[in-house]
Design a protein around this motif. Structure first.
Motif, PDB file in Angstrom:
ATOM      1  N   ARG A 231      46.769  41.516  35.074  1.00 19.89           N
ATOM      2  CA  ARG A 231      46.636  40.061  34.971  1.00 19.89           C
ATOM      3  C   ARG A 231      45.209  39.594  35.189  1.00 19.89           C
ATOM      4  O   ARG A 231      44.762  38.621  34.607  1.00 19.89           O
ATOM      5  CB  ARG A 231      47.556  39.386  35.998  1.00 19.89           C
ATOM      6  N   VAL A 232      44.473  40.305  36.036  1.00 22.57           N
ATOM      7  CA  VAL A 232      43.117  39.863  36.390  1.00 22.57           C
ATOM      8  C   VAL A 232      42.103  40.323  35.344  1.00 22.57           C
ATOM      9  O   VAL A 232      41.269  39.531  34.893  1.00 22.57           O
ATOM     10  CB  VAL A 232      42.720  40.411  37.777  1.00 22.57           C
ATOM     11  N   TYR A 233      42.163  41.570  34.951  1.00 24.48           N
ATOM     12  CA  TYR A 233      41.194  42.122  34.009  1.00 24.48           C
ATOM     13  C   TYR A 233      41.871  42.394  32.676  1.00 24.48           C
ATOM     14  O   TYR A 233      43.005  42.886  32.619  1.00 24.48           O
ATOM     15  CB  TYR A 233      40.573  43.404  34.561  1.00 24.48           C
TER      16      TYR A 233
ATOM     17  N   VAL B  42      43.484  46.774  47.005  1.00 21.46           N
ATOM     18  CA  VAL B  42      43.816  47.990  47.743  1.00 21.46           C
ATOM     19  C   VAL B  42      45.205  48.514  47.416  1.00 21.46           C
ATOM     20  O   VAL B  42      45.513  49.675  47.714  1.00 21.46           O
ATOM     21  CB  VAL B  42      43.673  47.748  49.256  1.00 21.46           C
ATOM     22  N   ASP B  43      46.071  47.681  46.826  1.00 23.10           N
ATOM     23  CA  ASP B  43      47.435  48.114  46.503  1.00 23.10           C
ATOM     24  C   ASP B  43      47.571  48.578  45.061  1.00 23.10           C
ATOM     25  O   ASP B  43      48.688  48.844  44.601  1.00 23.10           O
ATOM     26  CB  ASP B  43      48.420  46.963  46.752  1.00 23.10           C
ATOM     27  N   PHE B  44      46.471  48.664  44.349  1.00 20.31           N
ATOM     28  CA  PHE B  44      46.554  49.029  42.936  1.00 20.31           C
ATOM     29  C   PHE B  44      47.107  50.440  42.767  1.00 20.31           C
ATOM     30  O   PHE B  44      46.799  51.349  43.534  1.00 20.31           O
ATOM     31  CB  PHE B  44      45.175  48.964  42.288  1.00 20.31           C
TER      32      PHE B  44
ATOM     33  N   GLY C  47      48.299  44.198  42.258  1.00 20.08           N
ATOM     34  CA  GLY C  47      48.367  43.725  43.634  1.00 20.08           C
ATOM     35  C   GLY C  47      47.430  42.553  43.871  1.00 20.08           C
ATOM     36  O   GLY C  47      46.890  41.945  42.938  1.00 20.08           O
ATOM     37  N   GLN C  48      47.170  42.252  45.150  1.00 19.16           N
ATOM     38  CA  GLN C  48      46.328  41.130  45.540  1.00 19.16           C
ATOM     39  C   GLN C  48      44.940  41.628  45.958  1.00 19.16           C
ATOM     40  O   GLN C  48      44.782  42.758  46.417  1.00 19.16           O
ATOM     41  CB  GLN C  48      46.958  40.372  46.710  1.00 19.16           C
ATOM     42  N   GLN C  49      43.965  40.739  45.799  1.00 20.19           N
ATOM     43  CA  GLN C  49      42.600  41.070  46.208  1.00 20.19           C
ATOM     44  C   GLN C  49      42.411  40.749  47.682  1.00 20.19           C
ATOM     45  O   GLN C  49      42.748  39.663  48.139  1.00 20.19           O
ATOM     46  CB  GLN C  49      41.583  40.290  45.375  1.00 20.19           C
ATOM     47  N   PHE C  50      41.859  41.694  48.416  1.00 19.32           N
ATOM     48  CA  PHE C  50      41.632  41.532  49.851  1.00 19.32           C
ATOM     49  C   PHE C  50      40.138  41.396  50.123  1.00 19.32           C
ATOM     50  O   PHE C  50      39.304  41.940  49.392  1.00 19.32           O
ATOM     51  CB  PHE C  50      42.197  42.729  50.625  1.00 19.32           C
ATOM     52  N   LYS C  51      39.833  40.690  51.197  1.00 19.45           N
ATOM     53  CA  LYS C  51      38.463  40.514  51.657  1.00 19.45           C
ATOM     54  C   LYS C  51      38.333  41.019  53.090  1.00 19.45           C
ATOM     55  O   LYS C  51      39.322  41.277  53.765  1.00 19.45           O
ATOM     56  CB  LYS C  51      38.048  39.047  51.567  1.00 19.45           C
ATOM     57  N   PHE C  52      37.107  41.188  53.528  1.00 17.44           N
ATOM     58  CA  PHE C  52      36.872  41.606  54.901  1.00 17.44           C
ATOM     59  C   PHE C  52      37.275  40.478  55.849  1.00 17.44           C
ATOM     60  O   PHE C  52      36.959  39.299  55.617  1.00 17.44           O
ATOM     61  CB  PHE C  52      35.397  41.945  55.123  1.00 17.44           C
TER      62      PHE C  52
ATOM     63  N   ILE D 151      30.683  37.494  34.976  1.00 15.73           N
ATOM     64  CA  ILE D 151      31.647  36.412  35.159  1.00 15.73           C
ATOM     65  C   ILE D 151      32.809  36.611  34.196  1.00 15.73           C
ATOM     66  O   ILE D 151      32.807  37.528  33.376  1.00 15.73           O
ATOM     67  CB  ILE D 151      30.988  35.026  34.946  1.00 15.73           C
ATOM     68  N   PHE D 152      33.805  35.699  34.319  1.00 14.55           N
ATOM     69  CA  PHE D 152      35.001  35.763  33.488  1.00 14.55           C
ATOM     70  C   PHE D 152      35.628  37.153  33.545  1.00 14.55           C
ATOM     71  O   PHE D 152      35.825  37.821  32.533  1.00 14.55           O
ATOM     72  CB  PHE D 152      34.693  35.369  32.034  1.00 14.55           C
TER      73      PHE D 152
END
Length: 785
Positions: free
Chosen positions: A207-209, A257-259, A284-289, A629-630
């Motif tokens: 979905r993201v890329y 991290v769940d990819f 999955g979802q994108q995680f940050k520090f 971008i994009f």
């Protein structure tokens, strides 16, 4: 009762026993009544003792060798079972086409038919894979005993090599041609079949890329315009497995991290001449520090001292490489503090509510393990010392697994090797480790061609050669020849990346040029000599110190056609400048916190006046920023640069001042903008003491099938060149001294071809001066060998 053991086919290893008396009676009984019971008392197994052995049929293999393989000795008492085992040993030796063993009273007769020897091995029908490559695949060899089973295995190995090359329908048939003296020629008849290409690579669950972005990550490619030259558009299972790991690394470096890759489906087309490859992924979802902390479990080690050197901050997109960078930073500090065997363990706590990962760097005492030795294999050209220089650990140092991994990455970053595997194994004791480095080298030379075109001056050509691993020493050698517009230029540059075994780079540049071009009304000869030393001053910063010696001679043409200003400068004759300088570079494009963005900063100054004819201070500065971008579909790049020349003594001449080339502003010839000395027969670019330029560009897909390798770009350039202070302008007709900004827009077409990347630039100067010289088209090509 007699016993005869024979075998006529090595592959089936058939043998027969002929028994008289009892077996014949059993057969007759069964035929007459359908059932028959036999009662026999136990009898002793028959034994044989041979006073002599007769061997027949052998010509190449001696009698002693046959008896040795059979395990039979004269006068030895053996049973029928042991005689059968002797027969089996001869058959399994792979030396005989058939074997027959027959007792004749006190004599044992052994008759053999030897397998032929291989006279010659050849391949027929192969065009895709050369003979030399196929010879490396098979195990059969000339002047060896011919083994039919081995020939079948070799045929299967050849077929597998074709399958890895995308020709799944390849068939290989081994044939033999009998020759005299029990020799045979082995011919592998090959039907290569059609190439089974990957017609389409698609993704499910992303979905993201986009599919286009993910396809650029994979090593496997779709069949494209140059399918006859590209070898990565065929289906290879090992390559697909590698692509799965590459996809995971791509997502993990961007915080997902769940990819995971759920499955990869390869489906043949109806015509069975292509594959549809589908990757089923879960992003999955994108995680940050989240919270970043340091905890010490070692006495006398203060966690606060190491917490202060942590650079990553909460809110930054999580990536394992940043964690590795922080671990390396802590370990380097511990070495400076005299703390040995420090182990840094990142403990990660997941926060699903706010999609963050808390990272605690735990400092503890690691095991006392040392590096026993470093073994290097596979480097046929590159010297061992070049590879060892990428290790910060040497024999006898404490073993650090993370440092070994980073050393492996540095070896790969050299770009000398096709593959570079670095692994550690236990050495002579549990506290010793041996580091194995397995390498496969690749070509490191490159040949570059450049071309340009303008409506007023025609075409120009430039050729350069570069060797990144000169004589296997890790040194760089560059040679360049340019003949653009009657301008001859010859250059040589040499770089030693690790002078005296340290992170100290030595460079030497020698450049000789002769110009006789339509860009100016005079000729010039130039000789430049520049040695330099470059070393790191920070994690992302490097400093270069250098000396520059340059001699320039301006020559009038016959008859002279130049203006008064250039005429005065020609009258000076040869002028030599001697300068020392430095260049500071700060580059985060590879090591920054954002994998999709980075910045490059350069500042240079040269001080002339250490002898010679000139005295000046020349300063330049450049800032480059880049981001994607994009969802990384579009790359944006911005460059801002400028320079100032402060003249203090000697003659300030045109070759000494700044001259803007297409590398600084596109759309104009070299020296096409800035002050000019107008004459009746032409004009000359005078250059300037001050300049400033900005370039903005974007690169993006243009909707064509990705397999064509064609993308597009747009750019906008603006620049100004002015100031002729300390220049004798008497008697001349000079224009553009006060300067003005030129504005250029353009379109680029990028074409990634098998011979190298092509770039076409089409430009239009939307703001210019009447005396400027435009260049509306530019072509560059780079190829590698």
């Amino acid at each position: 009762m007699g016993l005869r053991i024979t075998g006529t086919d090595v592959r089936t290893r058939a043998f027969s026993f002929e028994l008289s008396g009892l077996l014949r009676a059993v057969s007759v009984c069964a035929a007459l009544t359908g059932t028959c019971a036999i009662y026999a008392s136990p009898v002793a197994a028959q034994n044989y003792t041979f006073n002599s052995v007769v061997i027949e049929g052998n010509s190449r293999i001696g009698n002693a060798a046959i008896l040795s393989r059979a395990g039979i000795a004269r006068g030895q008492s053996i049973s029928a079972g042991e005689l059968n085992e002797a027969y089996q040993r001869l058959v399994n030796s792979g030396l005989f086409e058939s074997v027959r063993i027959e007792p004749r009273g006190g004599t044992l007769a052994i008759s053999v038919v030897e397998l032929p020897t291989v006279n010659r091995i050849s391949f027929e029908g192969n065009r895709r894979i050369k003979d030399e490559a196929l010879e490396a695949v098979i195990n059969s060899g000339e002047r060896r005993v011919f083994n039919p089973a081995q020939a079948e295995r070799d045929a299967a190995a050849i077929a597998e090599a074709y399958a890895n090359d995308g020709r799944l329908a390849a068939k290989v048939t081994p044939r033999i041609i009998k020759r005299s003296d029990n020799r045979v020629d082995v011919v592998f008849e090959i039907f290569e079949g059609d190439n089974v290409e990957i017609e389409r690579i698609s993704f499910v669950g992303n979905r993201v890329y986009s599919d286009r972005r993910l396809r650029r990550v994979l090593g496997t490619k779709q069949a494209g315009l140059f399918r006859s030259l590209v070898r990565r558009d065929t289906f290879v299972e090992d390559r697909v497995e590698f692509d799965k790991q590459v996809l995971r690394d791509f997502y993990l470096s961007r915080g997902y991290v769940d990819f995971r890759v759920n499955s990869v489906n390869a489906q043949l087309t109806e015509e069975r001449d292509g594959y549809f490859l589908v990757f089923n992924v879960q992003e999955g979802q994108q995680f940050k520090f989240g919270d970043v902390s340091v905890i010490s479990e070692m006495p006398n080690v203060d966690a606060d001292a190491y917490r202060d050197i942590i650079k990553v901050k909460p809110g930054v997109v999580y990536t394992p490489s940043l964690v590795e960078n922080e671990i390396a930073r802590i370990e380097r500090q511990s070495i400076r503090d005299g703390v040995d065997f420090l182990r840094v363990e990142p403990r990660i706590t997941r926060n699903d509510r706010d999609l963050t990962l808390d990272v605690a760097f735990v400092l503890s005492r690691g095991p006392r393990v040392f590096v026993e030795r470093i073994d290097i294999e596979g480097n046929t050209t590159t010297l061992d010392r070049v590879i060892r220089s990428q290790f910060t650990s040497v024999e006898g140092d404490p073993f650090n697994p993370r440092e070994i991994r980073q050393s492996a990455e540095r070896i790969r970053a050299l770009d000398f090797f096709e593959t570079a595997e670095v692994e550690a194994r236990e050495g002579s004791g549990p506290d010793q480790v041996i580091v194995d480095v397995d390498l496969e080298e690749k070509p490191t030379g490159s040949l570059n061609f450049g071309g340009s075109f303008s409506t007023s001056s025609g075409f120009g050509v430039a050729v350069s050669f570069a060797e990144q691993n000169f004589l296997g020493r890790g040194q760089k050698l560059f040679l360049s020849v340019s003949t653009a517009e009657q301008a001859k230029r010859y250059g040589i540059a040499f770089v030693e990346p690790r002078l005296l075994g340290r992170d100290l780079q030595f460079g030497l540049e020698l450049d000789v040029s002769e110009t006789n071009s339509s860009f100016s009304t005079f000729d010039s000869d130039r000789i430049l000599f520049r040695p330099s030393l470059t070393f790191p001053v920070s994690e992302n910063g490097r400093l270069q110190v250098r000396y520059t010696g340059e001699e320039v001679d301006m020559l009038a043409r016959t008859p002279p056609v130049n203006g008064p200003v250039i005429g005065n400068e020609i009258a000076v004759g040869k002028q030599f400048s001697s300068a020392i300088g430095y260049q500071y570079t700060y580059d985060t494009r590879l090591t920054g916190l954002d994998p999709n963005a980075g910045v490059l900063v350069q500042f240079t100054q040269d001080f002339a006046g250490l002898g010679g004819d000139s005295e000046y201070l020349k300063s330049t500065a450049k800032v480059v920023g880049e981001t994607k971008i994009f969802n990384e579909e579009v790359t944006l790049r911005a460059t801002l640069e400028g320079g100032a020349l402060n003249w203090k003594g000697g003659a300030n001449r045109a070759p000494d001042r700044f001259l803007l080339t297409p590398n600084i502003i596109r759309g104009f010839e070299p020296g096409g903008i800035g002050p000019r000395d107008l004459t009746v027969s032409g004009d000359d670019p005078l250059g300037g003491n001050l300049y400033v330029a900005a370039r903005f560009e974007a690169e993006f897909p243009i909707g064509l099938p990705e397999e064509y390798g064609i993308s597009g770009g747009v750019f906008y350039d603006v620049a100004n060149l002015w100031n002729l202070d300390d220049v004798d302008l008497s008697g001349g007709s000079v224009v553009g001294e006060s300067g003005s900004f030129r504005h250029v827009i353009g379109v680029s077409v990028f074409w990634d071809t098998p011979v190298g990347p092509l770039r076409f630039n089409f430009t239009d100067a939307i703001k210019k001066e009447t005396f400027d010289r435009e260049q509306s088209f530019e072509l560059t090509l780079s190829t590698r060998f």
